[in-house]
Design a protein around this motif. Sequence first.
Motif, short mmCIF file in Angstrom:
data_model
loop_
_atom_site.label_atom_id
_atom_site.label_comp_id
_atom_site.label_asym_id
_atom_site.label_seq_id
_atom_site.Cartn_x
_atom_site.Cartn_y
_atom_site.Cartn_z
N ALA A 1 -10.15 -9.25 -16.23
CA ALA A 1 -11.00 -8.49 -15.32
C ALA A 1 -10.33 -7.16 -14.97
N PRO A 2 -11.10 -6.14 -14.57
CA PRO A 2 -10.49 -4.86 -14.17
C PRO A 2 -9.43 -5.05 -13.09
N ILE A 3 -8.34 -4.30 -13.21
CA ILE A 3 -7.22 -4.41 -12.27
C ILE A 3 -7.34 -3.30 -11.23
N SER A 4 -7.53 -3.66 -9.98
CA SER A 4 -7.61 -2.66 -8.92
C SER A 4 -6.28 -1.93 -8.79
N TYR A 5 -6.35 -0.67 -8.42
CA TYR A 5 -5.21 0.23 -8.23
C TYR A 5 -4.57 0.69 -9.53
N ALA A 6 -5.11 0.27 -10.66
CA ALA A 6 -4.65 0.74 -11.96
C ALA A 6 -5.70 1.67 -12.55
N GLY A 7 -5.28 2.52 -13.50
CA GLY A 7 -6.23 3.37 -14.20
C GLY A 7 -6.52 4.69 -13.53
N SER A 8 -5.54 5.30 -12.90
CA SER A 8 -5.77 6.60 -12.26
C SER A 8 -6.13 7.66 -13.30
N SER B 1 -0.55 -7.24 -14.99
CA SER B 1 0.24 -6.68 -13.90
C SER B 1 -0.63 -5.75 -13.07
N GLN B 2 -0.20 -5.52 -11.83
CA GLN B 2 -0.97 -4.68 -10.92
C GLN B 2 -0.04 -3.90 -10.00
N PRO B 3 -0.22 -2.57 -9.93
CA PRO B 3 0.50 -1.82 -8.89
C PRO B 3 -0.14 -2.10 -7.54
N TRP B 4 0.65 -2.57 -6.60
CA TRP B 4 0.13 -2.95 -5.27
C TRP B 4 0.82 -2.07 -4.24
N PRO B 5 0.09 -1.16 -3.59
CA PRO B 5 0.72 -0.12 -2.77
C PRO B 5 0.97 -0.49 -1.31
N PHE B 6 1.22 -1.76 -1.02
CA PHE B 6 1.41 -2.20 0.37
C PHE B 6 2.71 -2.97 0.53
N PRO B 7 3.89 -2.33 0.50
CA PRO B 7 4.05 -0.88 0.42
C PRO B 7 4.17 -0.33 -1.00
N ALA C 1 -7.42 3.77 -7.54
CA ALA C 1 -6.16 3.99 -8.24
C ALA C 1 -5.46 5.24 -7.73
N ILE C 2 -6.23 6.30 -7.47
CA ILE C 2 -5.64 7.54 -6.94
C ILE C 2 -5.03 7.28 -5.56
N TYR C 3 -5.81 6.62 -4.70
CA TYR C 3 -5.32 6.33 -3.35
C TYR C 3 -4.10 5.41 -3.39
N GLY C 4 -4.14 4.39 -4.22
CA GLY C 4 -3.02 3.46 -4.29
C GLY C 4 -1.73 4.14 -4.69
N GLY C 5 -1.79 4.99 -5.72
CA GLY C 5 -0.59 5.71 -6.14
C GLY C 5 -0.08 6.64 -5.06
N ALA C 6 -1.02 7.34 -4.40
CA ALA C 6 -0.63 8.27 -3.34
C ALA C 6 -0.01 7.53 -2.17
N ARG C 7 -0.62 6.44 -1.75
CA ARG C 7 -0.10 5.69 -0.60
C ARG C 7 1.31 5.18 -0.86
N THR D 1 3.74 -1.08 10.40
CA THR D 1 3.74 -1.90 9.19
C THR D 1 3.32 -1.08 7.97
N PRO D 2 3.98 -1.29 6.83
CA PRO D 2 3.55 -0.62 5.60
C PRO D 2 2.49 -1.41 4.85
N HIS D 3 2.10 -2.57 5.40
CA HIS D 3 1.15 -3.43 4.70
C HIS D 3 -0.29 -2.99 4.98
N ALA D 4 -1.21 -3.54 4.22
CA ALA D 4 -2.61 -3.14 4.34
C ALA D 4 -3.19 -3.55 5.68
N GLY D 5 -3.88 -2.62 6.32
CA GLY D 5 -4.58 -2.89 7.56
C GLY D 5 -6.08 -2.86 7.35
N PRO D 6 -6.87 -2.94 8.43
CA PRO D 6 -8.33 -2.97 8.31
C PRO D 6 -8.91 -1.78 7.56
N ALA D 7 -8.35 -0.58 7.79
CA ALA D 7 -8.91 0.60 7.12
C ALA D 7 -8.69 0.55 5.61
#
Length: 313
Positions: free
Chosen positions: A11-18, A233-239, A120-126, A100-106
């Motif tokens: 399945a498509p990997i979120s936060y990948a493919g910028s 694999s998945q880049p996970w930006p939290f943090p 993917a753009i936001y994840g890399g930037a964060r 916290t550097p982890h994911a919040g409601p927003a």
Amino acid sequence: MPARPATVPIAPISYAGSPLDRADHIRTNPEALALLRGPGARVLLLDGLDPLLSSADTLRWGDLDAVSPEAELVFLGLDGEGTERRACFAPVPVVQPGETPHAGPASWSAMAVLSHEELAIYGGARALVGWHARHRFCAQCGSETVLDKGGWQRTCTSVTCGVPHFPRVDPVTIMSVEHEDRLLLGRQPRFPEGRYSALAGFVEPGETVEEAVAREVFEEAGVRVHDVTYIASQPWPFPSSLMIACHAVAKDDAITMDETELDDVRWFTRAEVEEAVAAKTERGEAGLAFDAPSQSAVAYVLLKWWLDRGPVE
């Protein structure tokens, strides 16, 4: 480590493919970077580490005047094609002690509405600006550090030290564990009610991915595994982690749970996993054995992969 069977789609990997071109050759050229910070450059607008969204549920961008002249700007890359290419930047926020550097409601809300490319753009930037916000001082001598190479390095300002520091990525194993056509899933105290997910843990110094999978499953559930297979694999930006999704086979189904790590861990049948995954797609969860992970998490991809692969004869 054996790779996943090529016949099973992922399945498509979120936060990948910028879609951004990271333009490594520009990062090391201060003059070229300075030229990019002119008319046409755009800045990703953030609320601390969280994304600001437009009324159309897309990322909000501004020009350089939208951020303070004193703000450190990270060069994310180039967007567009040919003469229409634009330089994209993101500001480094001020992170308060204890924040916290982890994911919040927003962030979770943004995951539900942003397109695959924008996520993917936001994840890399964060991940990148969050690292800068937490590394303003040299880990070797304590002196201040400054942004360098367009934001892909920080350099100690001490003339006697001058050590370069680079954005770190922490490897994390996350694994589906199978025994007689059932999956081992657990829930952490911070999970939403009813949520179960694949077990996971950081890779420690001096061990392979396979060893990390076996150690984490045994530490958290008391289950011994073998035949560790890489899935995705998945880049996970939290943090800033790289989730290494694997599948393993349990030697038996006896569970001894680590109560300091988990609230519960149990085996789920294929029918129960199938119902939970289907309900996640259809936005319905009532009457299920468990609530499946978010579709933006690689744990969901693992469950979907296991279902698509089918029972092993």
